[in-house]
Write an enzyme that holds these catalytic residues in place. Structure first.
Site, PDB file in Angstrom:
ATOM      1  N   CYS A  34       0.836  -1.204   0.000  1.00 47.56           N
ATOM      2  CA  CYS A  34       0.000   0.000   0.000  1.00 47.56           C
ATOM      3  C   CYS A  34       0.869   1.251   0.000  1.00 47.56           C
ATOM      4  O   CYS A  34       2.062   1.204   0.286  1.00 47.56           O
ATOM      5  CB  CYS A  34      -0.882   0.051   1.256  1.00 47.56           C
ATOM      6  SG  CYS A  34      -1.920  -1.397   1.516  1.00 47.56           S
ATOM      7  N   ASP A 443      19.710  37.964 -12.377  1.00 49.23           N
ATOM      8  CA  ASP A 443      18.414  38.293 -12.970  1.00 49.23           C
ATOM      9  C   ASP A 443      17.887  39.599 -12.375  1.00 49.23           C
ATOM     10  O   ASP A 443      17.856  39.780 -11.143  1.00 49.23           O
ATOM     11  CB  ASP A 443      17.429  37.145 -12.686  1.00 49.23           C
ATOM     12  CG  ASP A 443      16.077  37.377 -13.315  1.00 49.23           C
ATOM     13  OD1 ASP A 443      15.893  37.005 -14.481  1.00 49.23           O
ATOM     14  OD2 ASP A 443      15.192  37.934 -12.622  1.00 49.23           O
TER      15      ASP A 443
END
Length: 499
Positions: A34, A443
């Protein structure tokens, strides 16, 4: 994580979905495996065994739980935050390389011997490449069985099985049901949808680890969309896909607990790689709790994370395409970059039909751009040289930008090319190669956001401060960019793409 039994038991007992895909729980008494968040009553700890992969569970004779469907868990975040042999191998297996080229082809792409690849995968994942690929084929088969009306023989080959017998045996072994029984057990709504669906079109739900903030993720893809290749229509981001056996069109729309995915494929054998590339583009296997937890430790970033947790890094479905687009976007606006890319697409892209929208082309492959006449490009002379050099190296294979790429090696190769400065190299590392620690201190948007927040804003000082954000600096970039009002940070309310 699967080796920390105490921590795994706590996750299973609390049904903590954050750990789905990190490990799998096998139950000795039922012989079922599971996901940690399985809704059934947790077994006694002494009856639990923990494995790092579904393939390892299957090799030990456990079958998939019919309630929690562990094969549909999000992927482990490990494979997208590392660049070692095992992580690169897992990304290639997810891309279907073993099904197409076998284990020798996988080893060749990685630059290692077959024995080395098998040994390292077995040591870390409890299963070799064939078993891992087999588990993936079983997952693809279940998806096609439950969501289409394709005959089982077609599903077998579309999922990558070499024979009908192998397909039948694998489905029975993994799911404890024959293929026909698996289709019969699918929810009626799903079967009705499959019966009414257009041939070659699939509607899927792509799971992710919560939280997920779709604003910058979809906003970035929409704002930078290349006309003819991408569009925003009816609340979904749509784009064309170049795939090994054909091409496709995908529509992706955010929902509260999944990403709705509508795939149109010319060849169903491309299903696995199409899903893998879409998940990778949307960064759906990320672990937002780990990322946000570390970034929140910085008092100046913490308010940004608290305001909109779960930001992802928008990536790409095609690394070479993104590299070309990164060069076209050097020192120009978003709108100008889109215009340059659209011209390339119209002149050199492969035309396709799109009855559901306005997509017209596949983005041109490097081979189609290799003979590009530099004089035909409306770019400065230096950028023409940068672009033509890049596509030549991509076309002849001397530069490889794929899921198997080592991040530092790819950075070094890009840096050797003319016109590739730190910003271009790192934006490719962040969005094409998937390096979660790529950073853009030069940037302008990042420097402006840093200054407004009271962070150092010179590249050297900001890089030094950002050391505390490692290995998640690419996610810090998303939070810093989000302080701006640029269209990349929001989803448009209508079908229009911001100029």
């Amino acid at each position: 994580m699967h080796t920390d039994a105490e921590r795994c038991v706590r996750a299973v007992q609390s049904k903590d979905a954050r750990f789905d895909g990190w490990f799998y729980t096998a139950v000795l008494t039922t012989r079922i495996y599971c996901r940690p968040s399985c809704p059934v009553v947790p077994p006694k700890p002494e009856n639990m065994r923990f494995y790092p992969s579904a393939a390892a569970c299957q090799q030990e004779g456990f079958r998939a739980c019919k309630r929690c469907r562990p094969d549909s868990s999000p992927g482990s975040p490990e494979w997208n935050q590392r660049a070692d042999l095992v992580a690169r191998a897992m990304r290639l297996i997810a891309d279907g390389v073993v099904d197409r080229d076998g284990v020798p082809g996988l080893a060749t792409r990685l630059g290692y011997s077959t024995r080395q690849v098998e040994r390292q995968l077995l040591a870390e994942l409890g299963a070799g490449p064939l078993a891992l690929a087999r588990a993936q084929r079983a997952q693809t088969a279940r998806l096609l069985i439950e969501t289409t009306t394709l005959p089982m023989a077609e599903i077998a080959f579309a999922a990558g099985f070499s024979s009908i017998r192998t397909f039948n045996d694998t489905v029975r072994e993994v799911f404890a049901l024959a293929p026909g029984e698996l289709r019969e057990r699918a929810p009626r709504s799903r079967r009705n949808a499959a019966a009414s669906a257009t041939p070659g079109v699939l509607s899927l739900r792509l799971p992710f680890r919560a939280p997920l903030n779709p604003d910058n993720l979809f906003g970035h893809l929409i704002a930078t969309a290349v006309p003819g290749v991408e569009e925003w229509r009816d609340g979904a981001y749509r784009r064309t896909l170049r795939l090994p056996y054909g091409h496709g069109v995908v529509a992706l729309a955010p929902a509260p607990d999944h990403i709705a995915c509508r795939l149109s494929l010319t060849d169903m054998r491309d299903l696995t790689i199409a899903i893998s590339r879409c998940r990778r583009m949307l960064d759906l296997d990320a672990d937002p709790v780990a990322v946000d937890g570390q970034l929140s430790a910085d008092p100046l970033l913490a308010p940004l994370v608290a305001k909109a947790p779960g930001r992802r890094v928008p990536r790409t479905v095609d690394e070479a395409e993104f590299a070309v687009r990164a060069v076209l976007g050097q020192q120009v606006s978003t709108a100008a970059a889109r215009t340059h890319a659209a011209r390339l697409v119209a002149a050199h892209g492969e035309p396709i039909d799109d009855p559901d929208g306005d997509l017209t082309h596949l983005f041109p492959a490097p081979q189609a751009l290799a003979a590009l006449d530099p004089e035909a490009l409306a770019l400065p002379r230096s950028r023409r040289a940068t672009l033509t050099t890049l596509v030549r190296h991509l076309a002849d294979g001397s530069l490889r930008l794929g899921v198997e790429s080592g991040w530092e090696e790819a950075r070094a190769r890009l840096t050797e090319l003319p016109g590739f400065g730190p910003w271009t190299v790192d934006v490719i590392a962040m969005r094409a190669l998937g390096d979660p620690d790529a950073f853009l201190p030069t940037d302008l948007g990042i420097r402006r956001a840093a200054q407004e927040l009271g962070l150092p804003h010179t590249p050297a000082a900001l890089t030094a401060r950002a050391a505390a954000w490692r290995p998640w600096r690419a996610y810090a970039v998303q939070y810093l960019w989000a302080t701006d009002g640029h269209p990349i940070n929001s989803i448009p309310a209508n079908n229009s793409i911001p100029a």
